[in-house]
Design a protein around this motif. Structure first.
Motif, short mmCIF file in Angstrom:
data_model
loop_
_atom_site.label_atom_id
_atom_site.label_comp_id
_atom_site.label_asym_id
_atom_site.label_seq_id
_atom_site.Cartn_x
_atom_site.Cartn_y
_atom_site.Cartn_z
N VAL A 92 -94.63 41.34 79.76
CA VAL A 92 -95.61 42.41 80.34
C VAL A 92 -95.12 43.11 81.72
O VAL A 92 -95.36 44.46 81.72
CB VAL A 92 -96.77 41.48 81.03
N TYR A 93 -94.33 42.39 82.53
CA TYR A 93 -93.67 43.43 83.71
C TYR A 93 -92.98 44.64 83.32
O TYR A 93 -93.00 45.71 84.01
CB TYR A 93 -92.94 42.38 84.58
N ARG A 94 -92.14 44.31 82.16
CA ARG A 94 -91.37 45.70 81.64
C ARG A 94 -92.42 46.70 81.26
O ARG A 94 -91.88 47.96 81.23
CB ARG A 94 -90.56 45.08 80.51
N HIS A 95 -93.59 46.41 80.87
CA HIS A 95 -94.14 47.55 80.23
C HIS A 95 -95.60 48.16 81.35
O HIS A 95 -96.29 48.80 81.22
CB HIS A 95 -95.13 46.99 79.21
N ALA A 96 -95.34 47.48 82.62
CA ALA A 96 -96.31 47.73 83.59
C ALA A 96 -95.82 48.73 84.62
O ALA A 96 -94.50 48.48 85.09
CB ALA A 96 -96.83 46.28 84.42
N PHE A 97 -96.76 49.43 85.05
CA PHE A 97 -96.43 50.34 86.42
C PHE A 97 -97.47 50.86 87.17
O PHE A 97 -98.82 50.61 86.77
CB PHE A 97 -95.56 51.57 85.74
N HIS A 98 -97.07 51.28 88.40
CA HIS A 98 -98.14 51.60 89.43
C HIS A 98 -98.18 53.20 89.34
O HIS A 98 -97.25 53.73 89.39
CB HIS A 98 -97.75 50.98 90.72
N VAL A 99 -99.56 53.54 89.33
CA VAL A 99 -99.73 55.09 89.37
C VAL A 99 -100.15 55.58 90.89
O VAL A 99 -101.26 55.01 91.38
CB VAL A 99 -100.86 55.52 88.44
N PRO A 100 -99.13 56.30 91.36
CA PRO A 100 -99.53 56.43 92.75
C PRO A 100 -100.71 57.54 92.88
O PRO A 100 -100.22 58.74 93.36
CB PRO A 100 -98.08 56.84 93.39
N ASN A 101 -101.71 57.20 92.65
CA ASN A 101 -102.77 58.26 92.55
C ASN A 101 -103.72 58.38 93.77
O ASN A 101 -104.65 59.24 93.72
CB ASN A 101 -103.63 57.89 91.57
N GLY A 102 -103.31 57.66 94.90
CA GLY A 102 -104.21 57.58 96.23
C GLY A 102 -103.36 57.77 97.35
O GLY A 102 -102.31 58.44 97.18
N GLY A 103 -103.84 57.53 98.53
CA GLY A 103 -103.20 57.65 99.80
C GLY A 103 -103.49 58.88 100.28
O GLY A 103 -104.22 59.68 99.77
N HIS A 104 -102.87 58.97 101.53
CA HIS A 104 -103.07 60.31 102.28
C HIS A 104 -101.94 61.34 102.27
O HIS A 104 -100.92 60.92 102.28
CB HIS A 104 -103.35 59.93 103.90
N HIS A 122 -100.75 65.54 102.51
CA HIS A 122 -101.01 66.83 102.86
C HIS A 122 -101.71 67.77 101.91
O HIS A 122 -101.46 67.18 100.59
CB HIS A 122 -99.73 67.55 103.31
N VAL A 123 -102.73 68.62 102.51
CA VAL A 123 -103.48 69.11 101.32
C VAL A 123 -102.78 70.01 100.45
O VAL A 123 -102.96 69.96 99.19
CB VAL A 123 -104.47 70.32 102.13
N ALA A 124 -101.76 70.57 100.94
CA ALA A 124 -100.78 71.40 99.96
C ALA A 124 -100.27 70.50 98.70
O ALA A 124 -100.21 70.78 97.54
CB ALA A 124 -99.79 72.11 100.70
N VAL A 125 -99.84 69.43 99.21
CA VAL A 125 -99.38 68.36 98.28
C VAL A 125 -100.44 67.76 97.29
O VAL A 125 -100.19 67.75 96.05
CB VAL A 125 -98.48 67.15 99.00
N ALA A 126 -101.50 67.58 97.64
CA ALA A 126 -102.77 67.09 97.01
C ALA A 126 -102.95 68.13 95.91
O ALA A 126 -103.31 67.73 94.86
CB ALA A 126 -103.84 66.57 98.07
N ASN A 127 -103.21 69.31 96.23
CA ASN A 127 -103.24 70.54 95.40
C ASN A 127 -102.48 70.43 94.46
O ASN A 127 -102.80 70.67 93.08
CB ASN A 127 -103.61 71.85 96.21
N LYS A 128 -101.20 70.25 94.77
CA LYS A 128 -100.15 70.55 93.82
C LYS A 128 -100.24 69.55 92.63
O LYS A 128 -100.13 69.62 91.62
CB LYS A 128 -98.80 70.55 94.40
N LEU A 129 -100.45 68.20 93.29
CA LEU A 129 -100.56 67.11 92.38
C LEU A 129 -101.64 67.24 91.33
O LEU A 129 -101.85 66.91 90.15
CB LEU A 129 -100.65 65.96 92.97
N LYS A 130 -102.93 67.77 91.88
CA LYS A 130 -104.11 67.98 91.27
C LYS A 130 -103.81 69.00 89.95
O LYS A 130 -104.05 68.77 89.06
CB LYS A 130 -105.13 68.44 92.02
N GLN A 131 -102.98 70.05 90.28
CA GLN A 131 -102.62 71.13 89.28
C GLN A 131 -101.73 70.31 88.16
O GLN A 131 -101.70 70.74 87.09
CB GLN A 131 -101.89 72.34 89.96
N GLN A 132 -101.05 69.37 88.69
CA GLN A 132 -100.05 68.77 87.66
C GLN A 132 -100.83 67.57 86.82
O GLN A 132 -100.01 66.96 85.94
CB GLN A 132 -98.94 68.05 88.46
N GLY A 133 -102.10 67.42 87.26
CA GLY A 133 -102.96 66.59 86.41
C GLY A 133 -103.32 65.19 87.19
O GLY A 133 -103.83 64.34 86.37
#
Length: 64
Positions: free
Chosen positions: A23-35, A37-48
């Motif tokens: 199971v470990y081999r198929h599991a991963f963390h999605v770094p979808n949260g955290g604080h 910078h606004v510009a980085v957050a906007n770029k990530l939002k544009q990337q999906g």
């Protein structure tokens, strides 16, 4: 501020690695949260990046 969720997730992945390596081999963390910078957050939002996506994903076929 303590990162309790991050510690719990690291503990989970250590536990998976030691107890369920298949199971470990198929599991991963999605770094979808955290604080970020606004510009980085906007770029990530544009990337999906989307709110409400689970932090941990296990990509294993089940039931077939």
């Amino acid at each position: 501020m303590r990162d309790i969720e991050g510690k719990e997730q690291a503990d989970l992945f250590r536990w998976l690695h030691g107890n369920y390596p298949d199971v470990y081999r198929h599991a991963f963390h999605v770094p979808n949260g955290g604080h970020r910078h606004v510009a980085v957050a906007n770029k990530l939002k544009q990337q999906g990046v989307k709110a409400g996506v689970p932090d941990i994903f296990i990509m294993m076929p089940r039931g077939g």
